[in-house]
Design an enzyme around this catalytic site. Structure first.
Site, mmCIF file in Angstrom:
data_model
loop_
_atom_site.group_PDB
_atom_site.id
_atom_site.type_symbol
_atom_site.label_atom_id
_atom_site.label_comp_id
_atom_site.label_asym_id
_atom_site.label_seq_id
_atom_site.Cartn_x
_atom_site.Cartn_y
_atom_site.Cartn_z
ATOM 1 N N SER A 243 4.943 2.807 7.531
ATOM 2 C CA SER A 243 4.017 1.456 6.805
ATOM 3 C C SER A 243 5.820 0.794 6.425
ATOM 4 O O SER A 243 6.798 1.135 5.333
ATOM 5 C CB SER A 243 3.406 1.745 5.908
ATOM 6 O OG SER A 243 1.652 2.044 6.588
ATOM 7 N N HIS B 222 1.111 -0.974 -0.088
ATOM 8 C CA HIS B 222 0.129 -0.024 0.161
ATOM 9 C C HIS B 222 1.105 1.411 -0.183
ATOM 10 O O HIS B 222 0.514 2.697 -0.111
ATOM 11 C CB HIS B 222 -1.024 -0.029 0.791
ATOM 12 C CG HIS B 222 0.264 0.831 2.549
ATOM 13 N ND1 HIS B 222 -0.571 -0.121 2.890
ATOM 14 C CD2 HIS B 222 0.158 1.300 3.169
ATOM 15 C CE1 HIS B 222 0.000 0.058 4.882
ATOM 16 N NE2 HIS B 222 0.229 1.408 4.266
ATOM 17 N N ASP C 159 -0.237 -7.735 1.736
ATOM 18 C CA ASP C 159 0.551 -6.857 1.966
ATOM 19 C C ASP C 159 1.445 -6.323 1.660
ATOM 20 O O ASP C 159 2.382 -5.333 2.387
ATOM 21 C CB ASP C 159 0.093 -5.562 2.604
ATOM 22 C CG ASP C 159 -0.427 -4.556 2.931
ATOM 23 O OD1 ASP C 159 -0.028 -4.224 1.246
ATOM 24 O OD2 ASP C 159 0.309 -3.658 3.527
#
Length: 290
Positions: free
Chosen positions: A190, A86, A116
């Site tokens: 992230s 993402h 992901d």
């Protein structure tokens, strides 16, 4: 006296089994930081990343419209880097900033939306510092962990905490087996690594639960063993192939060992192998199902 001495000995033996509280993390940070990178991805406004796996209420890191800021880490000195899908999804250009400030253009080797995970490649002039993916099955609730990343664009930020829980399900529908940690995870973390006290990567920081958009001590990481499996396929083929057995399984109501077969697809591999709805699977190739 004999009983007291025996009890004291047992108490000391129990303490010896406990891992000591770290005096500090500076030595680990100095060793590991060169392997952690900052990632920026430029993309059209309409391609700004959504959060397919985020819990609710939630905040998914690195989601500025038109530009994604995230983290990543080197797994090969030649320039292979792991991050979240993402972070780079829909990007026209991706740039990786090393710990020494050098900025390199990256290309996507492969990515997998279901877990992901994305694998990038840069072309460094010198070999990079690579980090080691550890065995996340050995990581237990209560173990100390360390996160290094790029929260809110503040590269090289370090946070420490413990593993709060294992096998956490977030109703993500796709991949749903996270490590929960109270180490501060914020927007921009992230794709960054979650380390154990041996300096091995035990997880990839991916999401946080937060009504406010900032860390409240509930962050989630994808276990390193899952990352290892996915990266191996991305590195070899640029994509992930998944098997299909044609069976749907459920947790047992009494939380006993095993998983109940809920349904079986007619003519599918499971049906041909003899599995039936209502069966309880307790082992797979000798490995207990918990």
């Amino acid at each position: 006296r004999g009983f007291a001495a025996a009890a004291l000995a047992l108490g000391l033996a129990g303490l010896a089994l406990a891992k000591p509280v770290p005096d500090g993390f500076s030595a680990l940070v100095e060793k590991l930081s060169p392997g952690v990178v900052n990632i920026s991805a430029d993309r059209p406004q309409q391609a700004a990343s959504k959060a397919p796996l985020a819990p609710s209420p939630s905040a998914w890191e690195g989601e500025a419209a038109g530009r994604s800021l995230g983290s990543g880490f080197v797994i090969d000195p030649a320039g292979l880097i792991v991050t979240n899908n993402h972070v780079i999804e829909g990007a026209k250009e991706i740039f990786v900033a090393l710990s020494n400030g050098r900025r390199l253009k990256a290309v996507v080797v492969g990515r997998d939306a279901k877990t992901d995970i994305a694998l990038l490649r840069v072309q460094p002039k010198k070999p990079l510092t690579a980090l080691v993916l550890g065995d996340s099955d050995e990581a237990k609730a209560g173990d100390w962990v360390l996160a290094i990343g790029n929260p809110f664009g503040l590269g090289g930020s370090v946070s420490a905490g413990i593993i709060s829980a294992r096998n956490r399900q977030l109703d993500a529908e796709l991949y749903d087996d996270f490590i929960q940690t109270d180490a501060a995870i914020n927007r921009g973390n992230s794709g960054g690594p979650l380390f154990d006290m041996e300096g091995k990567v035990v997880g990839v920081n991916s999401a946080m639960l937060s009504p406010s958009g900032g860390s409240i001590g509930i962050g989630f990481a994808i276990p390193a063993n899952t990352v290892t499996t996915i990266v191996k396929q991305l590195r070899a083929n640029g994509r992930v192939q998944r098997g299909w057995i044609g069976a749907n399984v459920e947790d047992l109501e009494d939380e006993g060992a095993g998983a109940r077969v809920g349904s079986v697809a007619q003519g599918g591999p499971a049906a041909l192998a003899g599995l039936r709805a209502g069966d309880v699977v307790t082992r797979i190739n000798g490995t207990p199902v918990r």
